[in-house]
Design a protein around this motif. Sequence first.
Motif, short mmCIF file in Angstrom:
data_model
loop_
_atom_site.label_atom_id
_atom_site.label_comp_id
_atom_site.label_asym_id
_atom_site.label_seq_id
_atom_site.Cartn_x
_atom_site.Cartn_y
_atom_site.Cartn_z
N LEU A 8 0.29 -4.33 9.79
CA LEU A 8 1.59 -3.84 10.20
C LEU A 8 1.90 -2.61 9.36
CD1 LEU A 8 4.30 -3.86 11.67
CD2 LEU A 8 5.11 -5.55 10.00
N ILE A 9 2.15 -1.50 10.03
CA ILE A 9 2.52 -0.25 9.36
C ILE A 9 3.98 0.00 9.67
CG2 ILE A 9 2.05 2.21 9.18
CD1 ILE A 9 -0.83 1.54 10.18
N ASP A 10 4.80 0.06 8.63
CA ASP A 10 6.25 0.12 8.80
C ASP A 10 6.85 0.86 7.62
OD1 ASP A 10 9.09 -0.69 9.12
OD2 ASP A 10 8.28 -2.15 10.53
N ASN A 11 8.03 1.43 7.83
CA ASN A 11 8.70 2.12 6.73
C ASN A 11 9.52 1.18 5.86
OD1 ASN A 11 10.60 2.06 9.11
ND2 ASN A 11 11.98 2.75 7.50
N ILE A 41 0.85 -1.18 0.00
CA ILE A 41 0.00 0.00 0.00
C ILE A 41 0.89 1.24 0.00
CG2 ILE A 41 -1.84 1.21 1.23
CD1 ILE A 41 -2.59 -1.60 0.17
N GLU A 42 0.70 2.11 -0.95
CA GLU A 42 1.46 3.34 -1.05
C GLU A 42 0.60 4.50 -0.55
OE1 GLU A 42 4.59 3.51 -1.93
OE2 GLU A 42 4.73 1.43 -2.54
N LEU A 43 1.25 5.57 -0.12
CA LEU A 43 0.53 6.76 0.28
C LEU A 43 -0.09 7.42 -0.94
CD1 LEU A 43 3.01 8.39 2.77
CD2 LEU A 43 0.76 7.53 3.31
N ASP A 44 -1.36 7.70 -0.87
CA ASP A 44 -2.03 8.45 -1.91
C ASP A 44 -3.00 9.41 -1.22
OD1 ASP A 44 -3.35 9.52 -4.03
OD2 ASP A 44 -4.05 7.62 -4.86
N THR A 74 -0.61 -11.06 7.34
CA THR A 74 -0.58 -9.69 7.85
C THR A 74 -0.77 -8.74 6.69
OG1 THR A 74 0.92 -10.33 9.63
CG2 THR A 74 0.84 -8.00 9.05
N ASN A 75 -1.69 -7.81 6.85
CA ASN A 75 -1.89 -6.75 5.86
C ASN A 75 -0.76 -5.74 6.06
OD1 ASN A 75 -4.63 -7.46 4.68
ND2 ASN A 75 -5.02 -7.48 6.88
N TYR A 76 0.12 -5.65 5.08
CA TYR A 76 1.32 -4.83 5.21
C TYR A 76 1.10 -3.47 4.59
CZ TYR A 76 6.26 -3.92 5.79
OH TYR A 76 7.46 -3.41 6.20
N ILE A 77 1.37 -2.43 5.37
CA ILE A 77 1.19 -1.06 4.91
C ILE A 77 2.53 -0.36 5.05
CG2 ILE A 77 -0.07 1.09 5.20
CD1 ILE A 77 -2.27 -0.60 6.59
N GLN A 78 3.16 -0.06 3.93
CA GLN A 78 4.46 0.59 3.97
C GLN A 78 4.27 2.10 3.87
OE1 GLN A 78 7.28 -0.71 1.03
NE2 GLN A 78 8.89 0.62 1.82
N CYS A 79 4.93 2.82 4.77
CA CYS A 79 4.91 4.28 4.70
C CYS A 79 6.30 4.77 4.35
CB CYS A 79 4.43 4.90 6.02
SG CYS A 79 5.52 4.61 7.41
N GLN A 129 -3.33 11.24 4.33
CA GLN A 129 -2.43 10.09 4.26
C GLN A 129 -2.78 9.06 5.31
OE1 GLN A 129 1.26 12.17 4.65
NE2 GLN A 129 1.62 12.21 2.45
N ILE A 130 -3.15 9.51 6.50
CA ILE A 130 -3.53 8.60 7.57
C ILE A 130 -4.75 7.79 7.14
CG2 ILE A 130 -4.51 8.49 9.90
CD1 ILE A 130 -2.76 11.06 10.46
N GLU A 131 -5.76 8.46 6.68
CA GLU A 131 -6.99 7.77 6.27
C GLU A 131 -6.72 6.84 5.09
OE1 GLU A 131 -10.22 10.49 5.80
OE2 GLU A 131 -10.06 11.16 7.87
N ASN A 132 -5.88 7.27 4.17
CA ASN A 132 -5.57 6.44 3.02
C ASN A 132 -4.85 5.16 3.44
OD1 ASN A 132 -5.20 5.76 0.24
ND2 ASN A 132 -3.08 6.36 0.51
N LYS A 133 -3.95 5.25 4.38
CA LYS A 133 -3.18 4.09 4.83
C LYS A 133 -4.12 2.99 5.32
CE LYS A 133 1.22 4.66 4.70
NZ LYS A 133 1.22 3.96 3.47
N ILE A 134 -5.09 3.33 6.14
CA ILE A 134 -6.00 2.34 6.69
C ILE A 134 -7.05 1.96 5.66
CG2 ILE A 134 -7.69 1.86 8.51
CD1 ILE A 134 -4.75 1.93 9.39
N GLY A 135 -7.59 2.91 4.94
CA GLY A 135 -8.65 2.65 3.99
C GLY A 135 -8.27 1.73 2.85
#
Length: 191
Positions: free
Chosen positions: A136-139, A9-12, A161-166, A181-187
């Motif tokens: 998991l939200i990680d850089n 997941i990318e930031l949008d 695990t649903n992986y969300i890279q920031c 960006q916060i809402e996009n990460k989870i959404g």
Amino acid sequence: MDPSHLPLIELDPKDGYNVYHFYIRNKDMTKYIFVDLDETLIHTFNSWEDMEGDKVQQFVLSDGDEYTTCLRPGAMEFLAKLREIGPVFMLTAATNEYANTMNKSFNLGFESEDIYAREQVNRNEISLPPADMVFLIDNLDKRDNYTKLQFLRFVSKTKVTNYIQCQTFSGGSFFPLDEEQIENKIGRAHV
């Protein structure tokens, strides 16, 4: 299912509305959200780096190690939004002492038992019952987080695990976590 095939997941910032819809669709599912510490919520400077940031603090741990650290802009709002969705835990490769010191110093709001540091990960020590969804939200790139992903298999009913890279936070005002960006990460985390 092999988690390496899940989308990154990318930031949008244009998809800010997704958090609400995601929550409504999945509100009855149990979920855990794990957030990394270093370069995700905070940045600890190396001696050669320019030390800039709104909340730069200095720390000395019991072993004598000294750290100069700053909070990522938007990190507190990010955590608050995540906590509206489900239980949030810190998962870090750092030591317990370091993680707890940063948590208290920056008022990140984690209880001591909500912090899973190097010591717990190395012993596969996690006492949460399995959840329907684990995030998991990680850089770091997903390939570089094998240890954390394996650790989280213990609390995921699906073993995925649903992986969300920031973006990596390296201090200063670059790559803040703003509301969109916060809402996009989870959404965008649903697969």
